[in-house]
Write a protein that holds these residues in place. Structure first.
Motif, PDB file in Angstrom:
ATOM      1  N   SER A 170       0.841  -1.194   0.000  1.00  0.00           N
ATOM      2  CA  SER A 170       0.000   0.000   0.000  1.00  0.00           C
ATOM      3  C   SER A 170       0.879   1.248   0.000  1.00  0.00           C
ATOM      4  N   PRO A 171       0.349   2.395  -0.438  1.00  0.00           N
ATOM      5  CA  PRO A 171       1.099   3.654  -0.310  1.00  0.00           C
ATOM      6  C   PRO A 171       1.099   4.223   1.101  1.00  0.00           C
ATOM      7  N   VAL A 172       0.393   3.571   2.022  1.00  0.00           N
ATOM      8  CA  VAL A 172       0.277   4.067   3.400  1.00  0.00           C
ATOM      9  C   VAL A 172       1.233   3.320   4.317  1.00  0.00           C
ATOM     10  N   ILE A 173       1.932   4.082   5.147  1.00  0.00           N
ATOM     11  CA  ILE A 173       2.837   3.545   6.166  1.00  0.00           C
ATOM     12  C   ILE A 173       2.311   3.961   7.528  1.00  0.00           C
ATOM     13  N   LEU A 174       2.219   3.022   8.443  1.00  0.00           N
ATOM     14  CA  LEU A 174       1.838   3.322   9.821  1.00  0.00           C
ATOM     15  C   LEU A 174       3.096   3.391  10.674  1.00  0.00           C
ATOM     16  N   GLY A 175       3.320   4.533  11.316  1.00  0.00           N
ATOM     17  CA  GLY A 175       4.408   4.688  12.265  1.00  0.00           C
ATOM     18  C   GLY A 175       3.899   4.439  13.667  1.00  0.00           C
ATOM     19  N   LEU A 176       4.633   3.643  14.442  1.00  0.00           N
ATOM     20  CA  LEU A 176       4.234   3.287  15.810  1.00  0.00           C
ATOM     21  C   LEU A 176       5.430   3.486  16.737  1.00  0.00           C
ATOM     22  N   ALA A 204      13.844   4.125   5.306  1.00  0.00           N
ATOM     23  CA  ALA A 204      13.975   3.141   4.237  1.00  0.00           C
ATOM     24  C   ALA A 204      12.621   2.722   3.696  1.00  0.00           C
ATOM     25  N   GLU A 205      11.655   2.553   4.587  1.00  0.00           N
ATOM     26  CA  GLU A 205      10.315   2.167   4.138  1.00  0.00           C
ATOM     27  C   GLU A 205       9.628   3.302   3.394  1.00  0.00           C
ATOM     28  N   ILE A 206       9.821   4.523   3.843  1.00  0.00           N
ATOM     29  CA  ILE A 206       9.256   5.660   3.127  1.00  0.00           C
ATOM     30  C   ILE A 206       9.808   5.714   1.706  1.00  0.00           C
ATOM     31  N   GLU A 207      11.113   5.515   1.572  1.00  0.00           N
ATOM     32  CA  GLU A 207      11.726   5.561   0.247  1.00  0.00           C
ATOM     33  C   GLU A 207      11.246   4.397  -0.612  1.00  0.00           C
ATOM     34  N   ARG A 208      11.123   3.222  -0.031  1.00  0.00           N
ATOM     35  CA  ARG A 208      10.651   2.056  -0.787  1.00  0.00           C
ATOM     36  C   ARG A 208       9.234   2.283  -1.301  1.00  0.00           C
ATOM     37  N   VAL A 209       8.365   2.775  -0.423  1.00  0.00           N
ATOM     38  CA  VAL A 209       6.969   2.991  -0.809  1.00  0.00           C
ATOM     39  C   VAL A 209       6.862   4.109  -1.839  1.00  0.00           C
ATOM     40  N   ARG A 210       7.627   5.172  -1.643  1.00  0.00           N
ATOM     41  CA  ARG A 210       7.589   6.267  -2.613  1.00  0.00           C
ATOM     42  C   ARG A 210       8.087   5.801  -3.984  1.00  0.00           C
ATOM     43  N   ALA A 211       9.117   4.972  -3.997  1.00  0.00           N
ATOM     44  CA  ALA A 211       9.631   4.465  -5.261  1.00  0.00           C
ATOM     45  C   ALA A 211       8.592   3.611  -5.980  1.00  0.00           C
ATOM     46  N   LYS A 212       7.799   2.888  -5.228  1.00  0.00           N
ATOM     47  CA  LYS A 212       6.787   2.003  -5.812  1.00  0.00           C
ATOM     48  C   LYS A 212       5.578   2.770  -6.319  1.00  0.00           C
ATOM     49  N   HIS A 213       5.130   3.769  -5.542  1.00  0.00           N
ATOM     50  CA  HIS A 213       3.864   4.438  -5.836  1.00  0.00           C
ATOM     51  C   HIS A 213       4.008   5.878  -6.331  1.00  0.00           C
TER      52      HIS A 213
END
Length: 263
Positions: free
Chosen positions: A11-17, A127-136
Motif C-alpha cells: 500500500s502507499p500508506v505507512i503506519l508509524g508506531l 527506508a520504508e518511506i523511500e521504498r513505498v515512494r519508489a513504488k507508488h
C-alpha cells in the motif's frame, strides 16, 4: 529484542508506531524508580487497535519504551512546543511532571541510546518511506499515537477524542488533512486540527509534500479505546470496535487519495 519491527506491505500508506513498545533493557529498567516502572506514558494497545485495518499497509514499530529514548523527538532534543510543558528525547519526568529515574541518564547514556535505539528506528522508517515512494510515486505516513485524556501538566481540561497534527498544514497535502478532518468531524466525537498536538518530530521531519512524502499524526485520547486510563490500562473491545471502523475509513481514504498525489 530488536529495536524496530517492520512489516512491509504494498500500500502507499505507512503506519508509524513509535510509542507502543514496552521493552526496556534490564540495566535501564533498574534505573527507573517505582513510578517510572509503571510505564504510564505508553501508547497503550495502539498496535492492536490498528492491526489489520488497511491490508497492505507497511508498519514500522519501535519495540523499546519511550523512557529508553523517545523515537518521536529529534536527536538534537529541540523542544517541539517551546514555552509549554513537555518531555524530552530521554524523559526525566513522566507526563505528570513526576521524576521517573533513581539516577538520571548521563550524556554518555543518551549518546548510547541514540545509537542503539533512535537511529535504527529512523533508519528503518526512512527506508520504508523511500521504498513505498519508489513504488507508488508517493508515500503517506500516518503516525499513530494515544495519550491520556486528562493531563494537567501538559494541557488544560480534557483532550478531544481525535487530535490531528499536520504541522499546521506543512506536512501533507491539503486533501489529506481535509479527508482525515472530515471523517473525524462526521463522527460527532470531539476533534481538533493542529491543537495541542500539531505533530511530533516524525511528522515534521518526514512530511515533505513537495517530494511526494506526506505525513499526518493522529493522537487519540485513550478514553476512546481503554477501559481505564490508569493501571492496568485495559483494552476495551466494545469501545475499540467502533473506533476501528472510523480509523479504517481514514486509512482506506488515504490509500485512495495516493494516486492523485503523485509528485
Amino acid at each position: 529484542m530488536t529495536p524496530v519491527e517492520v512489516t512491509q506491505g504494498d500500500s502507499p500508506v505507512i503506519l508509524g508506531l513509535p510509542h507502543t513498545g514496552t521493552w526496556l533493557p534490564e540495566e535501564i529498567r533498574a534505573q527507573l524508580n517505582p513510578s517510572g516502572q509503571v510505564l504510564a506514558d505508553t501508547d497503550w494497545h495502539i498496535e492492536r487497535l490498528y492491526d489489520g485495518l488497511l491490508p497492505g499497509a507497511t508498519t514500522v514499530r519501535a519495540t523499546f519504551h519511550r523512557y529508553v529514548i523517545d523515537a518521536n523527538r529529534g536527536a538534537d532534543d529541540a523542544s517541539l512546543y517551546p514555552g509549554q510543558n513537555t518531555t524530552g528525547l530521554v524523559p526525566v519526568t513522566d507526563f505528570d511532571g513526576e521524576p521517573i529515574w533513581i539516577s538520571e541518564p548521563t550524556a554518555e547514556d543518551i549518546a548510547d541510546r541514540k545509537a542503539r535505539f533512535h537511529a535504527p528506528y529512523h533508519a528503518a522508517l526512512a527506508a520504508e518511506i523511500e521504498r513505498v515512494r519508489a513504488k507508488h510515486g508517493v508515500a503517506i505516513l500516518f503516525d499513530c499515537h494515544s495519550i491520556r485524556s486528562h493531563i494537567p501538566f501538559l494541557f488544560e481540561g480534557t483532550l478531544p477524542d481525535f487530535n490531528i497534527g499536520t504541522n499546521s498544514g506543512a506536512a501533507c497535502a491539503p486533501r489529506i488533512e481535509k479527508a482525515v478532518f472530515d471523517i473525524c468531524a462526521a463522527t460527532g466525537q470531539t476533534h481538533v486540527l493542529n491543537g495541542r498536538f500539531k505533530g511530533g518530530w516524525t511528522t515534521r521531519h518526514y512530511g515533505q509534500p513537495g517530494t511526494g512524502v506526506h505525513a499526518i499524526q493522529m493522537e487519540l485520547a485513550q478514553s476512546t479505546h481503554l477501559a481505564t486510563e490508569t493501571p492496568p490500562f485495559a483494552y476495551d473491545d466494545a469501545k475499540a470496535a467502533g473506533l476501528r471502523v472510523i480509523l479504517s475509513h481514514i486509512l482506506h481514504q488515504l490509500a485512495a487519495l495516493a494516486a492523485e498525489l503523485k509528485a
